[in-house]
Structure formats: C-alpha cells, structure tokens
Design a protein around this motif. Structure first.
Motif, PDB file in Angstrom:
ATOM      1  N   ARG A 208       0.822  -1.212   0.000  1.00 21.99           N
ATOM      2  CA  ARG A 208       0.000   0.000   0.000  1.00 21.99           C
ATOM      3  C   ARG A 208       0.852   1.257   0.000  1.00 21.99           C
ATOM      4  O   ARG A 208       0.508   2.238  -0.618  1.00 21.99           O
ATOM      5  CB  ARG A 208      -0.916   0.008   1.222  1.00 21.99           C
ATOM      6  N   GLY A 209       1.985   1.224   0.704  1.00 22.45           N
ATOM      7  CA  GLY A 209       2.819   2.422   0.807  1.00 22.45           C
ATOM      8  C   GLY A 209       3.839   2.566  -0.315  1.00 22.45           C
ATOM      9  O   GLY A 209       4.611   3.521  -0.330  1.00 22.45           O
ATOM     10  N   ALA A 218      11.354   0.056   1.882  1.00 22.64           N
ATOM     11  CA  ALA A 218      12.510  -0.645   2.453  1.00 22.64           C
ATOM     12  C   ALA A 218      12.117  -2.054   2.893  1.00 22.64           C
ATOM     13  O   ALA A 218      12.856  -3.015   2.677  1.00 22.64           O
ATOM     14  CB  ALA A 218      13.060   0.154   3.647  1.00 22.64           C
ATOM     15  N   ILE A 219      10.926  -2.171   3.491  1.00 16.53           N
ATOM     16  CA  ILE A 219      10.476  -3.491   3.954  1.00 16.53           C
ATOM     17  C   ILE A 219      10.265  -4.434   2.773  1.00 16.53           C
ATOM     18  O   ILE A 219      10.727  -5.586   2.781  1.00 16.53           O
ATOM     19  CB  ILE A 219       9.174  -3.364   4.789  1.00 16.53           C
ATOM     20  N   VAL A 220       9.599  -3.942   1.750  1.00 19.18           N
ATOM     21  CA  VAL A 220       9.334  -4.800   0.578  1.00 19.18           C
ATOM     22  C   VAL A 220      10.649  -5.243  -0.067  1.00 19.18           C
ATOM     23  O   VAL A 220      10.839  -6.425  -0.363  1.00 19.18           O
ATOM     24  CB  VAL A 220       8.426  -4.073  -0.438  1.00 19.18           C
ATOM     25  N   ASP A 225      14.775  -9.481  -0.996  1.00 16.60           N
ATOM     26  CA  ASP A 225      16.172  -9.925  -0.882  1.00 16.60           C
ATOM     27  C   ASP A 225      16.297 -11.148   0.013  1.00 16.60           C
ATOM     28  O   ASP A 225      16.986 -12.113  -0.312  1.00 16.60           O
ATOM     29  CB  ASP A 225      17.051  -8.794  -0.328  1.00 16.60           C
ATOM     30  N   LEU A 226      15.602 -11.088   1.159  1.00 15.65           N
ATOM     31  CA  LEU A 226      15.645 -12.202   2.104  1.00 15.65           C
ATOM     32  C   LEU A 226      15.184 -13.486   1.421  1.00 15.65           C
ATOM     33  O   LEU A 226      15.862 -14.518   1.472  1.00 15.65           O
ATOM     34  CB  LEU A 226      14.743 -11.886   3.300  1.00 15.65           C
ATOM     35  N   GLY A 227      14.016 -13.418   0.770  1.00 16.92           N
ATOM     36  CA  GLY A 227      13.461 -14.592   0.106  1.00 16.92           C
ATOM     37  C   GLY A 227      14.386 -15.116  -0.979  1.00 16.92           C
ATOM     38  O   GLY A 227      14.686 -16.311  -1.040  1.00 16.92           O
ATOM     39  N   CYS A 228      14.857 -14.213  -1.824  1.00 16.98           N
ATOM     40  CA  CYS A 228      15.725 -14.628  -2.937  1.00 16.98           C
ATOM     41  C   CYS A 228      17.004 -15.271  -2.410  1.00 16.98           C
ATOM     42  O   CYS A 228      17.447 -16.301  -2.914  1.00 16.98           O
ATOM     43  CB  CYS A 228      16.053 -13.447  -3.842  1.00 16.98           C
ATOM     44  N   PRO A 287      10.926   3.521 -14.169  1.00 17.09           N
ATOM     45  CA  PRO A 287      11.170   4.834 -13.581  1.00 17.09           C
ATOM     46  C   PRO A 287      12.049   4.685 -12.344  1.00 17.09           C
ATOM     47  O   PRO A 287      12.153   3.607 -11.779  1.00 17.09           O
ATOM     48  CB  PRO A 287       9.764   5.310 -13.193  1.00 17.09           C
ATOM     49  N   ALA A 288      12.662   5.748 -11.950  1.00 19.04           N
ATOM     50  CA  ALA A 288      13.563   5.672 -10.796  1.00 19.04           C
ATOM     51  C   ALA A 288      12.778   5.678  -9.491  1.00 19.04           C
ATOM     52  O   ALA A 288      11.827   6.425  -9.338  1.00 19.04           O
ATOM     53  CB  ALA A 288      14.527   6.860 -10.830  1.00 19.04           C
ATOM     54  N   PHE A 289      13.158   4.792  -8.575  1.00 17.88           N
ATOM     55  CA  PHE A 289      12.585   4.810  -7.230  1.00 17.88           C
ATOM     56  C   PHE A 289      13.701   5.065  -6.241  1.00 17.88           C
ATOM     57  O   PHE A 289      14.832   4.647  -6.452  1.00 17.88           O
ATOM     58  CB  PHE A 289      11.925   3.465  -6.914  1.00 17.88           C
ATOM     59  N   HIS A 290      13.370   5.712  -5.169  1.00 14.10           N
ATOM     60  CA  HIS A 290      14.421   6.013  -4.190  1.00 14.10           C
ATOM     61  C   HIS A 290      14.091   5.374  -2.858  1.00 14.10           C
ATOM     62  O   HIS A 290      12.957   5.136  -2.552  1.00 14.10           O
ATOM     63  CB  HIS A 290      14.570   7.520  -4.047  1.00 14.10           C
TER      64      HIS A 290
END
Ligand code: C2E
Ligand code: MG
Ligand code: MG
Ligand code: MG
Length: 290
Positions: A208-209, A218-220, A225-228, A287-290
């Motif tokens: 949602r965020g 950051a959480i997503v 990363d953790l899963g992969c 697109p760029a995400f930060h």
C-alpha cells in the motif's frame, strides 16, 4: 471457549460473551447447512510472472453464497468455522474442489498450473491431513507438486513443535508450502531458515505504501532480498497499481498477485479466457525509485 480455553469468564445476563456464544451457535449451524446444501464456491486469483507476463499459478479463495443470494467473504465465516472441526470439513471440501477444477483445466487444454490453497491451523494440524491430501489428489489425477498450501506465520509458529513435522512430511510427499501474509506475524528469522517452504508472500499491507512511503519500500525490498537469498520464490500480494509492478520488477520480485494482474474469478471465466486472462503489461523502461 472462543476467548481461549484457560480463561474464566463470569456470567451475567446479557453479558457480551454470552450473546456471542448464541451468535456462534447460529453461525455454526448455518455453516454446517451451507456444506450440506453446497453453498460454498471457489474463486481463483491469478499469480503472474513479472518477466514472462504470464499466469503461473492460482490462489483458490472460498466464498459462501447464502440462500438469499448474498455472497459472504471468507473473513466473515472462516474465523467462526475455525472454532470447531467444521473448518476441517470445509477445508477438505476446498482441497477436493480445487483438485477437481485442476483436472477440468487440464481437460480443457490449459497449461498445468499450481493451485494455492489456504489452510487454517486446525486443518493443518489434523493428523489425517497428509493421507487425505494424498488420497484426494490421487483420485483427481493431480500431481502433489501442483498443490501449494498457504500457511500464515501464526499457524506455523503457534504450534511449531507440531507444525514442523507435518510440513516436512508434506514436503516429502511433494506438496509445496508457502508462507502467507509474511511480515505481519511473529516468525523469527532463525525459525524461518528451518522451515521447509518453497515460497513466501509479502503481505499486501506493505504494498500500500509503495512507492511513496520510504519504510514500506525498504520493507518490501528487504523481504524480496531475504526470500531470494534463501532460494524462495517471493510473491507480492495486493499489486494494484502500475507503480507497484514497476517497483517490484526493479527490485527483483518475479511473482505478483493483485487486482492489477487479475481479480479472483470463477473457473468458467478462467477457462473462457483460455488460461491466460491475466497478461501483465509488458515490462517498460523502469522509472527511478528512491
Ligand atoms: P489471503 O490468503 O491473504 O488472500 C488474499 C486476499 O486478498 C483475498 O481476499 C483476495 O481477494 C484479496 N486481494 C487480492 N488482491 C488484492 C488487491 O490487489 N487488493 C486488495 N485490497 N485485496 C486483494 P479474500 O478472498 O476475501 O480472502 C481473505 C482471507 O480469507 C484470505 O487471505 C485467507 O486468509 C482466507 N481464506 C480464503 N479462502 C480460504 C480457504 O479456502 N480456507 C481458509 N482456511 N482460509 C481462506
Ligand atoms: Mg492466501
Ligand atoms: Mg495473504
Ligand atoms: Mg490473509
């Protein structure tokens, strides 16, 4: 008992828990009748590969069509069913129907898909589950690898002593297990590494965020990363917007589920769409995400 077995409640006329008990009894008999009258049905929501843009799996989601025609969503009756062994009967019905539908999809010439099936704690911890799963899949001619059981962290962690051997047994039999609503329960990472699971699903709460909330992003990213890094397939739930999809593609999440790839739908509609109703938009320059 609905509040937990080791509690004492004091009775007073019109007491809240007393009213709830009556409501629970009514609901319980309504659910039992619903099973007898065949009022439950399944919808299937596609899980899509962000690279190939194709549907690779389905999640089976139960609904209840009441005699008056109204449709009751699972959140409004599954928790009640979980208070008794009724959930086991409903759960076995779900497994049998999903297997039958898988055979129908194959007969219609659709590519073999995996079906994800949600499981509540009592169904999962019922000692007859493995044998019944084997029997139901065999009767329908379904390969166990086509079945993925979705468990939440709380289902597993509450009774980890009982859950872990069952998970190992099911994995040995060829069934996949996915950790549902990941991030909302209380699993510890040391426990996570010991679980015989094939995939984890990022709870839709976090999507949602994305992409405006820095913490959610950051959480997503961290869960991906953790899963992969643990060689798990990572499925993002609640993908509703192009921006969600762009973000997930950029950060390496290859499997998505949500209203954007496709809403839950009836089997007939799935078949009418020739097995590929849920073509995602092709990847576009990100697109760029930060
Ligand atoms: P869940 O397993 O996390 O299932 C995903 C839920 O999110 C579904 O709700 C689905 O319709 C909804 N959803 C999917 N994409 C989106 C999206 O883009 N945005 C939003 N806002 N929602 C989305 P549903 O079908 O109402 O099911 C709710 C919960 O009920 C499920 O959560 C699952 O925990 C439980 N459930 C469903 N079917 C069964 C079943 O057969 N057995 C058991 N034990 N539980 C079930
Ligand atoms: Mg689920
Ligand atoms: Mg979920
Ligand atoms: Mg859920």
């Amino acid at each position: 008992k609905g509040n937990g077995r080791d509690l004492v409640s004091y009775f007073s006329p019109g007491h809240d828990s007393q009213r709830r008990t009556t409501a629970q009894l009514l609901m319980h008999s309504a659910l039992r009748e619903a099973l007898q009258r065949d009022e439950f049905f399944l919808e299937y929501q596609p899980i899509c590969d962000t690279q190939s843009t194709r549907m690779v799996a389905l999640e089976a989601l139960i609904r209840w069509r009441r005699a008056d025609g109204s449709i009751v969503p699972p959140d409004q009756f599954i928790p009640m069913a979980e208070q008794s062994r009724l959930i086991i009967l409903i759960g076995r019905w779900v497994i049998a129907r999903a297997c039958r539908d898988l055979s129908a999809l194959r007969a219609a010439g659709m590519p073999a898909l995996q079906v994800h099936i949600n499981m509540a704690a009592p169904e999962f911890l019922d000692s007859e589950l493995p044998a019944q799963l084997v029997a139901i899949t065999a009767a329908a001619g379904v390969d166990p690898r086509q079945i993925c059981l979705e468990l939440t962290e709380s289902v597993i962690m509450q009774r980890i002593d009982k859950a872990l051997p069952v998970m190992r047994e099911l994995a040995r039999l060829g069934f996949d297990i996915s950790l549902d609503d990941f991030g909302t329960g209380y699993s510890s990472l040391s426990r996570l590494k010991a679980l015989p699971i094939a995939s984890l699903k990022i709870d839709r709460l976090f999507l949602r965020g994305v992409p405006h909330d820095g913490n959610d992003c950051a959480i997503v990213r961290s869960i991906i990363d953790l899963g992969c890094n643990m060689n798990l397939r990572v499925i993002a739930e609640g993908v509703e917007q192009d921006a969600h999809l762009g973000f997930l593609r950029q950060f390496g999440c290859t499997l998505v589920q949500g209203y954007l790839p496709g809403r839950p739908m009836r089997l007939a509609d799935l078949m009418a769409a020739h097995g590929d109703p849920a073509r995602l938009p092709a990847p576009v320059p990100i697109p760029a995400f930060h």
